[in-house]
Motif scaffolding. Structure first.
Motif, mmCIF file in Angstrom:
data_model
loop_
_atom_site.group_PDB
_atom_site.id
_atom_site.type_symbol
_atom_site.label_atom_id
_atom_site.label_comp_id
_atom_site.label_asym_id
_atom_site.label_seq_id
_atom_site.Cartn_x
_atom_site.Cartn_y
_atom_site.Cartn_z
ATOM 1 N N GLN A 29 -24.714 72.345 -36.533
ATOM 2 C CA GLN A 29 -24.654 73.079 -35.277
ATOM 3 C C GLN A 29 -23.752 74.313 -35.436
ATOM 4 O O GLN A 29 -22.866 74.332 -36.290
ATOM 5 C CB GLN A 29 -24.117 72.186 -34.162
ATOM 6 C CG GLN A 29 -25.009 70.990 -33.854
ATOM 7 C CD GLN A 29 -26.381 71.395 -33.361
ATOM 8 O OE1 GLN A 29 -26.514 72.250 -32.482
ATOM 9 N NE2 GLN A 29 -27.414 70.798 -33.935
ATOM 10 N N PRO A 30 -23.955 75.347 -34.626
ATOM 11 C CA PRO A 30 -23.089 76.523 -34.714
ATOM 12 C C PRO A 30 -21.600 76.184 -34.614
ATOM 13 O O PRO A 30 -20.771 76.811 -35.293
ATOM 14 C CB PRO A 30 -23.545 77.377 -33.524
ATOM 15 C CG PRO A 30 -24.992 77.042 -33.376
ATOM 16 C CD PRO A 30 -25.066 75.558 -33.673
ATOM 17 N N GLY A 52 -25.798 82.122 -31.719
ATOM 18 C CA GLY A 52 -25.700 81.324 -32.933
ATOM 19 C C GLY A 52 -24.317 81.202 -33.521
ATOM 20 O O GLY A 52 -23.323 81.016 -32.805
ATOM 21 N N PHE A 53 -24.241 81.343 -34.847
ATOM 22 C CA PHE A 53 -22.968 81.188 -35.542
ATOM 23 C C PHE A 53 -21.928 82.194 -35.042
ATOM 24 O O PHE A 53 -20.756 81.855 -34.879
ATOM 25 C CB PHE A 53 -23.146 81.400 -37.048
ATOM 26 C CG PHE A 53 -24.006 80.381 -37.738
ATOM 27 C CD1 PHE A 53 -24.287 79.154 -37.164
ATOM 28 C CD2 PHE A 53 -24.525 80.641 -39.002
ATOM 29 C CE1 PHE A 53 -25.074 78.213 -37.801
ATOM 30 C CE2 PHE A 53 -25.301 79.711 -39.660
ATOM 31 C CZ PHE A 53 -25.583 78.501 -39.062
ATOM 32 N N LEU A 77 -38.991 71.264 -36.869
ATOM 33 C CA LEU A 77 -38.056 71.424 -37.987
ATOM 34 C C LEU A 77 -36.820 70.548 -37.813
ATOM 35 O O LEU A 77 -36.337 69.943 -38.770
ATOM 36 C CB LEU A 77 -37.638 72.889 -38.101
ATOM 37 C CG LEU A 77 -36.603 73.225 -39.185
ATOM 38 C CD1 LEU A 77 -37.157 72.912 -40.577
ATOM 39 C CD2 LEU A 77 -36.188 74.690 -39.085
ATOM 40 N N TYR A 78 -36.324 70.448 -36.590
ATOM 41 C CA TYR A 78 -35.054 69.763 -36.359
ATOM 42 C C TYR A 78 -35.188 68.319 -35.892
ATOM 43 O O TYR A 78 -34.197 67.588 -35.869
ATOM 44 C CB TYR A 78 -34.223 70.540 -35.337
ATOM 45 C CG TYR A 78 -33.876 71.932 -35.792
ATOM 46 C CD1 TYR A 78 -33.184 72.136 -36.981
ATOM 47 C CD2 TYR A 78 -34.255 73.046 -35.056
ATOM 48 C CE1 TYR A 78 -32.861 73.411 -37.411
ATOM 49 C CE2 TYR A 78 -33.937 74.326 -35.476
ATOM 50 C CZ TYR A 78 -33.244 74.494 -36.658
ATOM 51 O OH TYR A 78 -32.931 75.755 -37.084
ATOM 52 N N GLN A 79 -36.383 67.896 -35.535
ATOM 53 C CA GLN A 79 -36.567 66.569 -34.961
ATOM 54 C C GLN A 79 -36.044 65.484 -35.907
ATOM 55 O O GLN A 79 -36.475 65.358 -37.053
ATOM 56 C CB GLN A 79 -38.044 66.318 -34.665
ATOM 57 C CG GLN A 79 -38.305 64.998 -33.948
ATOM 58 C CD GLN A 79 -39.772 64.835 -33.583
ATOM 59 O OE1 GLN A 79 -40.623 65.623 -33.989
ATOM 60 N NE2 GLN A 79 -40.077 63.808 -32.803
ATOM 61 N N GLU A 112 -29.243 74.453 -36.771
ATOM 62 C CA GLU A 112 -30.004 74.664 -35.532
ATOM 63 C C GLU A 112 -29.416 75.824 -34.744
ATOM 64 O O GLU A 112 -28.259 75.761 -34.311
ATOM 65 C CB GLU A 112 -29.993 73.408 -34.672
ATOM 66 C CG GLU A 112 -30.851 73.532 -33.425
ATOM 67 C CD GLU A 112 -30.965 72.232 -32.646
ATOM 68 O OE1 GLU A 112 -31.798 72.190 -31.729
ATOM 69 O OE2 GLU A 112 -30.233 71.282 -32.961
ATOM 70 N N SER A 113 -30.202 76.887 -34.590
ATOM 71 C CA SER A 113 -29.748 78.031 -33.809
ATOM 72 C C SER A 113 -30.933 78.921 -33.481
ATOM 73 O O SER A 113 -32.069 78.680 -33.920
ATOM 74 C CB SER A 113 -28.687 78.842 -34.576
ATOM 75 O OG SER A 113 -29.282 79.596 -35.603
ATOM 76 N N GLU A 114 -30.671 79.974 -32.733
ATOM 77 C CA GLU A 114 -31.690 80.946 -32.358
ATOM 78 C C GLU A 114 -32.319 81.597 -33.587
ATOM 79 O O GLU A 114 -33.439 82.109 -33.534
ATOM 80 C CB GLU A 114 -31.045 82.005 -31.470
ATOM 81 C CG GLU A 114 -31.985 83.028 -30.884
ATOM 82 C CD GLU A 114 -31.247 84.018 -29.997
ATOM 83 O OE1 GLU A 114 -31.374 85.224 -30.254
ATOM 84 O OE2 GLU A 114 -30.556 83.566 -29.067
ATOM 85 N N PHE A 115 -31.596 81.577 -34.696
ATOM 86 C CA PHE A 115 -32.073 82.134 -35.974
ATOM 87 C C PHE A 115 -33.483 81.652 -36.302
ATOM 88 O O PHE A 115 -34.343 82.432 -36.719
ATOM 89 C CB PHE A 115 -31.084 81.690 -37.060
ATOM 90 C CG PHE A 115 -31.457 82.037 -38.473
ATOM 91 C CD1 PHE A 115 -30.984 83.201 -39.052
ATOM 92 C CD2 PHE A 115 -32.247 81.187 -39.227
ATOM 93 C CE1 PHE A 115 -31.308 83.515 -40.365
ATOM 94 C CE2 PHE A 115 -32.581 81.492 -40.534
ATOM 95 C CZ PHE A 115 -32.106 82.663 -41.100
#
Length: 253
Positions: A212-213, A13-14, A204-206, A186-189
């Motif tokens: 983005q990270p 992620g970040f 959620l992201y659609q 958007e991340s593994e979080f």
């Protein structure tokens, strides 16, 4: 002399994106995380660009943090940037349906871990002085509540206020403090938060074109390389698709 960044939660992620961005700029890196094999992979990837030290570390273990920081070898002992990135959200249920252990894990990691790492590194940052930085990864959740946010929102509100209070205490030392508060990202979080529910992640992201990270990494790099006399106290980021809604009103029928 190359600058050095100490990044918690650097395995995805970040944190990983920030490590890559700083490595490209030839910063020395101290990368922490709980997954030793993943840290080894990242070290192999980034060592072609810069010097990398990895520490298999749980930020909730304050004794281990203190020992590892005290043992930092040259050139990693001179820390210019602390990026407090390690954190998590667990669950999306209303408070009355939440698991207390999830609440405690968020508090231990998002608050306890952040303050333990900060406390351990403050002497080194102060010694480095003018131009050194602490960047705390907060969230818009620390300022704007939402259903299901409960304890996660509370932990990020702590991060915001702790960042402000640090600014007060560190006045005159040259150490800068920023609360960086991203919105929809958007991340593994999010997979962690939903227990690995890929459908919930996708929904959620659609169509939202979220942060983005790499966007956060570019922002962190900008903050860390501002002229030494400037401090950004709070920086809130949202994707253009995200905005505020009217207040919720419950109506009796």
């Amino acid at each position: 002399m190359s600058k050095t960044a100490f990044i918690t939660g650097a395995t995805s992620g970040f944190g990983l994106a920030c490590a890559r961005r700083l490595a490209a700029a030839k910063w020395n890196l101290v990368l922490t995380g709980r997954r030793a094999s993943r840290l080894a992979e990242i070290q192999d990837e980034l060592s072609v660009h810069t010097q990398v030290l990895t520490l298999t570390l749980d930020v909730c273990d304050s004794d281990a943090i203190k020992a590892q920081v005290e043992a930092l070898p040259t050139p990693f002992s001179r820390v210019d940037l602390l990026l407090n990135n390690a954190g998590l959200a667990l669950g999306t249920e209303p408070a009355q349906a939440c698991d207390l252990s999830d609440w405690k894990t968020m508090i231990d990691t998002n608050i306890g871990g952040l303050v333990a790492v900060t406390h351990a590194l403050l002497p080194r940052l102060i010694e480095q002085g003018k131009g050194s930085s602490i960047i705390n990864l907060g969230s818009i959740a620390g300022h704007w509540p939402y259903p299901g946010g409960n304890v996660y929102c509370g932990t990020k509100a702590f991060v915001e206020q702790f960042s402000y209070a640090l600014r007060c205490d560190l006045s005159g030392t040259g150490v800068r403090v920023t609360n960086l508060a991203p919105g929809l990202s958007e991340s593994e979080f999010t997979l962690v938060r939903t227990g690995g529910n890929q459908d919930a992640y996708n929904n959620l992201y659609q169509g939202a074109d979220p942060i983005q990270p790499e966007d956060v990494a570019d922002t962190v790099y900008w903050l860390a390389t501002l002229p030494a006399h400037l401090n950004v106290n709070q920086l809130e980021l949202m994707p253009v698709s995200q905005a505020w809604s009217p207040f919720s009103i419950h109506r009796e029928h």
